[in-house]
Design an enzyme around this catalytic site. Structure first.
Site, PDB file in Angstrom:
ATOM      1  N   ASP A 189      66.122  14.085  29.775  1.00 45.85           N
ATOM      2  CA  ASP A 189      65.618  13.062  29.159  1.00 45.85           C
ATOM      3  C   ASP A 189      65.751  11.557  29.906  1.00 45.85           C
ATOM      4  O   ASP A 189      65.316  10.557  29.580  1.00 45.85           O
ATOM      5  CB  ASP A 189      66.357  12.751  27.768  1.00 45.85           C
ATOM      6  CG  ASP A 189      65.759  13.806  26.816  1.00 45.85           C
ATOM      7  OD1 ASP A 189      65.038  14.397  27.032  1.00 45.85           O
ATOM      8  OD2 ASP A 189      66.471  13.935  25.628  1.00 45.85           O
ATOM      9  N   ASP A 212      23.113 -16.105  29.951  1.00 45.56           N
ATOM     10  CA  ASP A 212      23.556 -14.791  30.591  1.00 45.56           C
ATOM     11  C   ASP A 212      24.347 -13.911  29.661  1.00 45.56           C
ATOM     12  O   ASP A 212      24.251 -12.575  30.018  1.00 45.56           O
ATOM     13  CB  ASP A 212      24.465 -15.216  31.806  1.00 45.56           C
ATOM     14  CG  ASP A 212      23.805 -16.174  32.954  1.00 45.56           C
ATOM     15  OD1 ASP A 212      22.666 -16.033  33.020  1.00 45.56           O
ATOM     16  OD2 ASP A 212      24.602 -16.826  33.464  1.00 45.56           O
ATOM     17  N   GLY A 220      27.309  -1.855  33.908  1.00 40.45           N
ATOM     18  CA  GLY A 220      26.514  -0.961  33.648  1.00 40.45           C
ATOM     19  C   GLY A 220      25.139  -1.663  33.613  1.00 40.45           C
ATOM     20  O   GLY A 220      24.163  -0.850  33.963  1.00 40.45           O
ATOM     21  N   LEU A 221      24.884  -2.640  33.511  1.00 39.68           N
ATOM     22  CA  LEU A 221      23.636  -3.408  33.928  1.00 39.68           C
ATOM     23  C   LEU A 221      23.186  -2.979  35.304  1.00 39.68           C
ATOM     24  O   LEU A 221      22.096  -2.817  35.677  1.00 39.68           O
ATOM     25  CB  LEU A 221      23.745  -4.768  33.281  1.00 39.68           C
ATOM     26  CG  LEU A 221      22.101  -5.568  33.572  1.00 39.68           C
ATOM     27  CD1 LEU A 221      21.234  -4.888  32.638  1.00 39.68           C
ATOM     28  CD2 LEU A 221      22.414  -6.974  33.341  1.00 39.68           C
TER      29      LEU A 221
END
Length: 544
Positions: free
Chosen positions: A36, A281, A416-417
């Site tokens: 542990d 934007d 992503g764009l």
């Protein structure tokens, strides 16, 4: 207990370690087997703390089970006091040692150490890490703070408060403390004690000196703050300053508790996120589908920021914190979604897949899920990994925290764009991978491309790289034997020079569609020569 590859929370003794590691002058004696001790790595490798947690393990082995494991604990506790000389000590068992039932609290009491010793009873098979942190902090407060009515604040003394909840391994807790302390200072409010992070047992004793408590993280501080409210009549805040709107609510709430005027601070709110989210934007973000999962406090706050401040649409909302399921259910009603209360990452993955979001906001678990599904993701809550303990200043709370939220959430969507644009423009003659750098102008040299004459470039732009006229597809329904639709070939119309020049003025990423529509229009009307008039007639026709 469920065996899983990933887990959102560890056992409750890890929560106790988070409190002990965050504090100074407190030592944790943990009755645990040798294996542990892995928990140390959570703090030294993930949070990158410069010292090991203040924890002493009894580290009993299998051969010790036939002997006196109780004596092992007493020896470990005595030696820990002599070596580290703490102001106070907490004692307890790990999930494995709990099965032995050695009673660390009773054994420590028998040692009669000259410091406060707080026994922790953390049921490892019913509760988890956040509950363990909350229970540990609550027991420390309960044992160290003397109940009784708070003394009145002397005339002319500035109001003060305690900041409760930040612990080790907390998501941006270090920076949140700095941000909220600065915000309170602008209001003329002093911070009496920050706990557990950075405090000592002696500081815990002084909690009653403050006028009220600021509960930054309810998962770890709500229980202790409620005890202080009952026993010291010490008010506590309910607003968590995550996002611009919630920060303004928080300012108004603490100003009322402290008896100060918040007008100047509210008027000078420095967050840029509000303007950025409304700027040109960022308008393309409106309506983006977002799935949110994390601890209840951050998940509920993220849903509010996403909908009210960024214009997203929440398509999923959930938490792994079962103790705060009610808060998630109430929030889910506001957004018309089914709440997800689960600590099974596979169930969460199924929910994400079914929701088909455009952005995932979650923990490091959801980061992995989103990566497998090819979705943008931002981390908003623990559990987190090493990259979520940045060297830079990056709070989540307050006005600067709102700026960080905006940047962190919007960046994956912008990436992503960019990927979408790269894919859309990849085959264009002006932007193919072998095109010269645009900033070099006519001096740039395209690699692997044979130089063309001006006439050849002109013809290639129209005839090769842009979509060519397609055969008219028959719209007659297919026959019962699934006959493939046939096409009727027709000769393409000819473009005159002026029409061809006008076509070139159309942006390249829609030029192919404009050419196709114009030729279709001419073909349907039997026009053999396309002129500028034909081009604009076709535009008007397809714009209806």
């Amino acid at each position: 207990m469920q065996l899983a590859l990933w887990t959102y929370e560890g056992p409750p003794h890890v929560g106790a370690m988070r409190v002990a590691t965050a504090m100074r002058g407190l030592h944790y004696v943990l009755h645990a087997p040798q294996g542990d001790t892995y928990a140390d790595l959570l703090f030294t490798m993930i949070e990158r703390l410069p010292q090991r947690p203040p924890v002493t393990y009894t580290t009993f082995q299998a051969r010790d089970l036939g002997g006196d494991t109780a004596e092992l604990f007493k020896t470990a506790a005595r030696e820990a006091y002599e070596r580290f000389a703490p102001q106070a000590m907490i004692v307890g068992s790990s999930c494995t040692a709990e099965l032995i039932q050695d009673d660390p609290g009773g054994l420590a009491k028998a040692l009669d150490l000259p410091i406060p010793v707080v026994a922790l009873e953390l049921p490892s098979y019913q509760r988890k890490e956040n509950w363990g942190a909350s229970e540990t902090f609550y027991q420390l407060v309960r044992h160290l703070v003397a109940p009784g009515k708070r003394p009145e604040r002397p005339q002319g003394k500035r109001p003060s408060c305690n900041l409760l909840g930040p612990t080790a391994l907390g998501f941006r807790h270090r920076d949140d403390i700095r941000e909220i302390t600065g915000l309170l200072a602008q209001l003329g409010i002093d911070v009496n004690v920050v706990a557990p992070m950075g405090s000592t047992p002696a500081d815990i004793v002084r909690l009653g000196d403050a006028d009220f408590n600021v509960v930054l993280y309810p998962e770890t501080a709500a229980q202790a703050a409620q005890w202080l409210a009952r026993n010291l009549q010490q008010p506590m805040t309910k607003s968590v300053p995550l996002g611009v709107g919630a920060t303004c609510d928080f300012i108004r709430e603490v100003a009322e508790l402290a008896g100060v005027d918040p007008t100047v601070v509210l008027a000078g709110a420095p967050s840029r996120a509000t303007w950025y989210s409304r700027s040109v934007d960022s308008t393309y973000l409106t309506g983006k589908r977002v799935f949110i999962f994390g601890d209840a406090t951050h998940a509920v706050a993220a849903a509010r920021v996403a909908t009210q401040e960024l214009g997203f649409t929440v398509v999923g909302l959930g938490t792994y914190s079962r103790e705060f399921a009610r808060e998630i259910r109430e929030a889910a009603k506001l957004y018309g979604v089914e709440p997800l209360i689960s600590d099974d990452y596979l169930e969460v993955e199924e929910a994400v897949t079914a929701a088909q979001p455009e952005l995932v906001l979650g923990t490091q678990m959801e980061r992995h899920i989103a990566k497998r599904l090819g979705l943008p993701c931002a981390v908003i809550s623990a559990p987190v990994h090493v990259q979520d303990f940045p060297a830079r200043y990056a709070p989540q709370m307050g006005f600067e925290g709102a700026n960080v939220l905006f940047d962190t959430w919007v960046a994956p969507l912008m990436m992503g764009l960019e990927e979408h644009l790269l894919g859309m423009f990849r085959g264009d003659f002006e932007f193919h991978e072998n095109a010269p750098a645009s900033h070099l102008g006519r001096t740039g040299v395209a690699t692997a491309i044979t130089p063309l004459t001006e006439t050849q470039q002109h013809d290639t732009a129209l005839q090769v790289n842009e979509p060519q006229p397609v055969d008219m597809i028959s719209l007659e329904p297919a026959s019962s034997d699934s006959q493939v639709m046939t096409s009727t070939s027709n000769a393409a119309a000819v473009w005159d020079g002026d029409a061809r020049a006008e076509l070139q003025k159309i942006p390249f990423f829609v030029r192919g569609k404009a050419r196709k529509n114009t030729e279709r229009y001419a073909l349907e009307r039997g026009v053999s020569l396309i002129t500028v008039e034909t081009l604009y007639d076709a535009k008007s026709h397809f714009a209806r």
